[in-house]
Enzyme design. Structure first.
Site, PDB file in Angstrom:
ATOM      1  N   MET A 186     -23.000  37.277 -36.691  1.00 42.34           N
ATOM      2  CA  MET A 186     -22.199  38.483 -36.744  1.00 42.34           C
ATOM      3  C   MET A 186     -22.149  39.154 -35.382  1.00 42.34           C
ATOM      4  SD  MET A 186     -22.407  41.707 -39.369  1.00 42.34           S
ATOM      5  CE  MET A 186     -23.842  42.570 -38.826  1.00 42.34           C
ATOM      6  N   VAL A 206     -26.787  39.827 -28.959  1.00 40.39           N
ATOM      7  CA  VAL A 206     -27.608  40.874 -28.376  1.00 40.39           C
ATOM      8  C   VAL A 206     -27.806  40.569 -26.900  1.00 40.39           C
ATOM      9  CG1 VAL A 206     -29.819  42.080 -28.469  1.00 40.39           C
ATOM     10  CG2 VAL A 206     -28.760  41.265 -30.576  1.00 40.39           C
ATOM     11  N   LYS A 215     -26.251  45.325 -28.994  1.00 37.06           N
ATOM     12  CA  LYS A 215     -25.732  44.378 -29.976  1.00 37.06           C
ATOM     13  C   LYS A 215     -24.234  44.581 -30.049  1.00 37.06           C
ATOM     14  CE  LYS A 215     -26.433  42.647 -34.655  1.00 37.06           C
ATOM     15  NZ  LYS A 215     -27.262  42.776 -35.871  1.00 37.06           N
ATOM     16  N   ASP A 257     -33.272  40.876 -44.929  1.00 33.90           N
ATOM     17  CA  ASP A 257     -33.425  39.655 -44.123  1.00 33.90           C
ATOM     18  C   ASP A 257     -34.736  39.706 -43.342  1.00 33.90           C
ATOM     19  OD1 ASP A 257     -32.697  37.112 -43.280  1.00 33.90           O
ATOM     20  OD2 ASP A 257     -31.469  37.839 -41.618  1.00 33.90           O
TER      21      ASP A 257
END
Length: 162
Positions: A1, A4, A19, A110
């Site tokens: 997605m 960084v 990010k 996560d």
């Protein structure tokens, strides 16, 4: 997605992590991550300094946690493994982070060694990309199947439950 990057804050001179959203299809999720993280303040949770957007995309500016992710550490120390005292300490730090985050009505979804950075002051939980607020419309009443890393999912989530 997202990707960084390491950067320098022009105002303070401090190292930061930025990010950047890579896939615009995830803009809503990225905005949720920025808002959720910005509301958190705990030494075991990465701190958001700013979030914004421009013509090139969406960004979250966070403190840069100097250290090694626990996934890399476990891979390096896997044989014979971590000393028991270190393993217990890292687990305790992770639990402190999760206790705080859950107390703020946020589910990370996560948690895995790669999302836990061992810094100078202990373990810091990072990457809230699939987190959600408990009771929020985004995902409310739905299971969390296919959200997170299958190898680290709770069995009931992996089986399609909530």
């Amino acid at each position: 997605m997202g990707a960084v990057y390491r950067a320098v804050d022009r105002e303070t001179g401090a190292d930061v992590a930025i990010k950047r959203l890579l896939d615009v299809r995830h803009a809503a999720r990225f905005e949720i991550e920025a808002r959720l993280l910005a509301s958190l303040s705990h030494p075991r949770v990465v701190k958001v300094l700013d979030h914004s957007s421009d013509d090139q995309g969406l960004y979250i500016v966070m403190e840069l946690v100097h250290g090694t992710d626990l996934g890399a550490l476990l891979k390096r120390e896997g044989n014979p493994g971590l000393p028991i005292a270190d393993a217990v300490e890292y687990a305790r730090h992770g639990c402190e982070a999760l206790q705080y985050v859950h107390g703020q009505q946020i589910v990370h979804r996560d948690v895995k060694p790669q999302n836990m950075i061992l810094g100078e002051d202990g373990v810091v939980l990072v990457d809230f990309g699939v987190a959600r607020a408990i009771g929020s419309e985004t995902g409310a009443g739905q299971g969390t199947i296919a959200v997170g890393t299958p190898r680290f999912m709770a069995p009931e989530v992996f089986a399609g439950g909530t």
